[in-house]
Design an enzyme around this catalytic site. Structure first.
Site, short mmCIF file in Angstrom:
data_model
loop_
_atom_site.label_atom_id
_atom_site.label_comp_id
_atom_site.label_asym_id
_atom_site.label_seq_id
_atom_site.Cartn_x
_atom_site.Cartn_y
_atom_site.Cartn_z
N GLU A 93 0.82 -1.21 0.00
CA GLU A 93 0.00 0.00 0.00
C GLU A 93 0.86 1.27 0.00
O GLU A 93 0.54 2.24 -0.68
CB GLU A 93 -0.93 0.00 1.21
N CYS B 247 -24.95 4.20 -13.22
CA CYS B 247 -23.88 5.19 -13.16
C CYS B 247 -24.40 6.53 -13.65
O CYS B 247 -24.83 6.66 -14.80
CB CYS B 247 -22.68 4.75 -14.00
N CYS C 212 -16.68 2.13 -20.65
CA CYS C 212 -18.00 2.19 -20.01
C CYS C 212 -18.94 1.07 -20.46
O CYS C 212 -19.77 0.60 -19.68
CB CYS C 212 -18.64 3.55 -20.28
N CYS D 51 -18.50 -1.92 -18.33
CA CYS D 51 -18.57 -1.66 -16.90
C CYS D 51 -19.67 -2.48 -16.23
O CYS D 51 -20.82 -2.49 -16.70
CB CYS D 51 -18.81 -0.17 -16.67
N CYS E 66 -12.40 1.61 -15.28
CA CYS E 66 -12.89 2.98 -15.09
C CYS E 66 -11.69 3.92 -14.96
O CYS E 66 -11.47 4.56 -13.93
CB CYS E 66 -13.79 3.07 -13.86
#
Length: 357
Positions: free
Chosen positions: A36, A207, A198, A201, A191
Site C-alpha cells: 500500500e 452510473c 464504459c 462496466c 474505469c
C-alpha cells in the site's frame, strides 16, 4: 432490481481482477502494508519488482526496523517520494516499541503510525484481516465521483467527505479483502482516467456520469497552476579510478538523507562549496576547467528543477581523505547499494558528454 454495487463489482473481479499480485501470496499484514505504501503515487507494474526485492531483503517488521537507513533507501531508490521509505521504517520501529513487532489490528493505532492515513489504514485492515473498512484512494475517488455524479475536485474536504460517506454505504458484509482489491483493479483497468471502457462496466446501469454523458468531466479536475522553475548546479567529481564523490543530503527537505552530488543554488555557490572542501580532498591543480554536461530536468509535485552538472575527470584524491558520514568516494559498482535520487543516478550512469564551452 439489480444486485448491489459490491456484488456486481465482486462478480467482475472474480473474472477480470488481479489475483496473482505478490503481496496477495501470502497476504500478511506486513506485505499488505508495504504494498500500500509503495502503490501511493506509483503504478502496480512499477511496484512489483521493488516489492519483491524489498521483502526478500527485509521480510518482516522487525527486519525493517533494524535495517541500516542506507539499506532501506537503496531498496527504495528509483521509486521516488522518499519520505514514504523513511516513514515506513519509522513506523516499523514504532511497531517494535509499541506493538511487539507487529502491525496492530486497530484503526486508531494504525493511523498513529508515520505515513499511514485513513485510506491506507482501512486497506491494511480490510485486506490483511477482512475487517469492514472503506478505502478512498485515487482510483476509488474517480469511480465514486462518476457513479454517483459527485461534482467538485475530490481533494476538497467537502467533496472528499461526501465520497467517504458513499464509500461506507457500499461495503459488503463479506469478502472485504477481495472487495478492496476489486475497487483498486476496477479503477486502474476499466474505469480509467482517460477513455474508460464504459460499455464493459459492471455497474454502468446506475452510473450517473454514464447516463448523463458526463464521464469525461468527472471527477472534476484539480485547478491547474503553472509550476515554478528552479535551478541548481551539481558537482560531478570523478577520480582516476572512476569513483565519484557523493554527499549525503540533509536529514530534512528534498531527497532527505539520500546520497547525491554536492550542490549549490548556482555555479558560484557550488564552486564555493568546492573551494571550502577541496583542499582536504584533491590537489589544487585539479580544480581547474570543469566540463559542462547536459542539463538534467526533473519534476517534483510543486516545482520543476533544472540541474546543471559541472564535471571533473581524472582527479587524484589526497591520501589523507577518509570517508565520513556525509561525504565519500564511491565506485560505479557500489552505486546500487545506496539510496540515490533518480535523476542523479541517471546522470551518474550516463555517458559523460561535455557541452561545448
Amino acid at each position: 432490481m439489480s444486485a448491489s454495487y459490491a456484488a456486481r463489482l465482486l462478480a467482475w473481479f472474480d473474472v477480470h481482477g488481479r489475483h496473482d499480485l505478490p503481496w496477495q501470496h501470502p497476504r500478511t499484514p506486513y506485505r499488505v502494508w508495504l504494498s500500500e505504501i509503495m502503490l501511493q503515487q506509483t503504478q502496480v507494474r512499477v511496484v512489483i519488482p521493488y516489492f519483491e526485492r524489498f521483502v526478500a531483503a527485509l521480510p518482516d517488521v522487525r527486519a525493517l526496523a533494524a535495517a541500516p537507513r542506507d539499506d532501506v533507501l537503496a531498496l527504495w531508490s528509483g521509486l521516488g517520494y522518499y519520505a514514504r521509505a523513511r516513514n515506513l521504517q519509522a513506523a516499523a520501529q514504532a511497531c517494535v516499541e509499541r506493538h511487539d513487532g507487529e502491525l496492530p489490528r486497530d484503526f486508531d493505532a494504525l493511523l498513529a503510525l508515520p505515513g499511514i492515513g485513513r485510506s491506507t489504514a482501512a486497506a491494511i485492515l480490510s485486506q490483511a484481516w477482512g475487517d469492514r473498512f472503506a478505502i478512498l484512494d485515487g482510483n476509488v475517488k474517480r469511480v465514486l465521483a462518476r457513479h454517483h455524479g459527485v461534482a467538485g475536485w475530490p481533494g476538497l474536504p467537502k467533496v472528499e467527505k461526501t465520497l467517504w460517506a458513499i464509500a461506507d454505504t457500499l461495503l459488503p458484509q463479506t469478502r472485504m479483502a477481495d472487495y478492496t482489491q476489486a475497487q483498486m483493479d476496477f479503477g486502474a483497468t476499466l474505469c480509467t482516467r482517460h477513455a474508460p471502457a464504459c460499455l464493459l462496466c459492471p455497474v454502468n446501469d446506475d452510473c450517473v456520469a454514464f447516463a448523463q454523458g458526463r464521464v469525461e468531466e468527472l471527477p472534476t479536475p484539480k485547478p491547474t497552476k503553472t509550476l515554478p522553475e528552479r535551478e541548481a548546479t551539481v558537482l560531478l567529481l570523478e577520480d582516476r579510478d572512476g569513483r565519484v564523490l557523493l554527499h549525503r543530503r540533509p536529514a530534512t527537505g528534498v531527497w532527505a538523507a539520500l546520497w547525491s552530488l554536492p550542490q549549490g543554488e548556482d555555479a558560484d555557490a557550488a564552486l564555493a562549496w568546492l573551494d571550502a572542501h577541496a583542499p582536504n580532498m584533491i590537489d589544487a591543480g585539479d580544480r581547474d576547467t570543469p566540463h559542462r554536461l547536459q542539463t538534467v530536468h526533473h519534476g517534483f509535485t510543486h516545482y520543476r528543477l533544472q540541474l546543471h552538472p559541472l564535471y571533473w575527470a581524472g582527479l587524484a584524491p589526497r591520501r589523507a581523505v577518509r570517508d565520513n558520514d556525509d561525504l565519500r568516494w564511491v565506485a560505479r559498482d557500489e552505486l546500487a547499494t545506496l539510496g540515490i535520487p533518480a535523476p542523479i543516478r541517471t546522470l551518474l550512469l550516463s555517458p559523460r558528454v561535455a557541452l561545448e564551452d
